[in-house]
Write a protein that holds these residues in place. Structure first.
Motif, PDB file in Angstrom:
ATOM      1  N   VAL A   1       0.839  -1.195   0.000  1.00 47.33           N
ATOM      2  CA  VAL A   1       0.000   0.000   0.000  1.00 47.33           C
ATOM      3  C   VAL A   1       0.876   1.248   0.000  1.00 47.33           C
ATOM      4  O   VAL A   1       1.873   1.320   0.716  1.00 47.33           O
ATOM      5  N   ASN A   2       0.478   2.222  -0.802  1.00 50.41           N
ATOM      6  CA  ASN A   2       1.142   3.526  -0.796  1.00 50.41           C
ATOM      7  C   ASN A   2       0.125   4.614  -0.496  1.00 50.41           C
ATOM      8  O   ASN A   2      -1.007   4.556  -0.978  1.00 50.41           O
ATOM      9  N   TYR A   3       0.561   5.603   0.286  1.00 48.28           N
ATOM     10  CA  TYR A   3      -0.286   6.750   0.602  1.00 48.28           C
ATOM     11  C   TYR A   3       0.432   8.040   0.219  1.00 48.28           C
ATOM     12  O   TYR A   3       1.650   8.137   0.322  1.00 48.28           O
ATOM     13  N   ALA A   4      -0.360   9.032  -0.156  1.00 50.66           N
ATOM     14  CA  ALA A   4       0.200  10.366  -0.305  1.00 50.66           C
ATOM     15  C   ALA A   4       0.609  10.870   1.078  1.00 50.66           C
ATOM     16  O   ALA A   4      -0.057  10.561   2.078  1.00 50.66           O
ATOM     17  N   ASP A   5       1.679  11.626   1.149  1.00 46.87           N
ATOM     18  CA  ASP A   5       2.153  12.124   2.437  1.00 46.87           C
ATOM     19  C   ASP A   5       1.075  12.918   3.165  1.00 46.87           C
ATOM     20  O   ASP A   5       0.979  12.877   4.395  1.00 46.87           O
ATOM     21  N   SER A   6       0.266  13.627   2.421  1.00 41.01           N
ATOM     22  CA  SER A   6      -0.731  14.508   3.023  1.00 41.01           C
ATOM     23  C   SER A   6      -1.854  13.761   3.746  1.00 41.01           C
ATOM     24  O   SER A   6      -2.598  14.365   4.530  1.00 41.01           O
ATOM     25  N   VAL A   7      -1.986  12.453   3.473  1.00 42.25           N
ATOM     26  CA  VAL A   7      -3.086  11.696   4.097  1.00 42.25           C
ATOM     27  C   VAL A   7      -2.590  10.608   5.037  1.00 42.25           C
ATOM     28  O   VAL A   7      -3.416   9.944   5.686  1.00 42.25           O
ATOM     29  N   LYS A   8      -1.289  10.407   5.117  1.00 40.33           N
ATOM     30  CA  LYS A   8      -0.757   9.360   5.998  1.00 40.33           C
ATOM     31  C   LYS A   8      -1.193   9.610   7.440  1.00 40.33           C
ATOM     32  O   LYS A   8      -1.120  10.731   7.938  1.00 40.33           O
ATOM     33  N   GLY A   9      -1.645   8.533   8.064  1.00 44.45           N
ATOM     34  CA  GLY A   9      -2.110   8.645   9.444  1.00 44.45           C
ATOM     35  C   GLY A   9      -3.561   9.059   9.578  1.00 44.45           C
ATOM     36  O   GLY A   9      -4.124   9.014  10.680  1.00 44.45           O
ATOM     37  N   ARG A  10      -4.168   9.480   8.473  1.00 49.16           N
ATOM     38  CA  ARG A  10      -5.579   9.906   8.524  1.00 49.16           C
ATOM     39  C   ARG A  10      -6.476   9.019   7.661  1.00 49.16           C
ATOM     40  O   ARG A  10      -7.635   8.788   8.006  1.00 49.16           O
TER      41      ARG A  10
END
Length: 115
Positions: A57-66
């Motif tokens: 899985v990859n996430y954009a930095d702006s949404v990591k943790g949310r």
């Protein structure tokens, strides 16, 4: 041919949560990638979160943790749980998948974060 249908968008206050769903016409287990992208007015479509076969899985930095992306192979559905939403998360959210060298998109669902 792959068809993707998104649902779950809407208006939410800052700090709130939404869950988006993307139902696919085929077996998502066979897709190379399946994920969520968003496009705000005047901006290019950008990655939010993606599952890369077999399961990274990859996430954009702006949404990591949310935000959390997940899938239910039995239902051929991918979800995006969005928590602690911010006004900057306002955008049209698109489900996208790649399969056999082609990219497929859903019609998009609008997410608006505003008080």
């Amino acid at each position: 041919q792959v068809q993707l249908v998104e649902s779950g968008g809407g208006l939410v206050q800052p700090g709130g949560s939404l869950r988006l769903s993307c139902a696919a016409s085929g077996s998502i287990f066979s897709f190379n990638t399946m994920g969520w992208y968003r496009q705000a007015p005047g901006k290019q479509r950008a990655l939010v979160a993606v599952i890369i076969s077999p399961g990274s899985v990859n996430y954009a930095d702006s949404v990591k943790g949310r935000f959390v992306i997940s899938r239910d192979n039995a239902k051929n559905t991918v979800y995006l749980q969005m928590n602690s939403l911010k006004p900057d998360d306002t955008a049209a959210y698109y489900c996208g998948a790649t399969w056999r060298g082609s990219t497929y998109w859903g019609q998009g669902t609008q997410v608006t974060v505003s008080s």
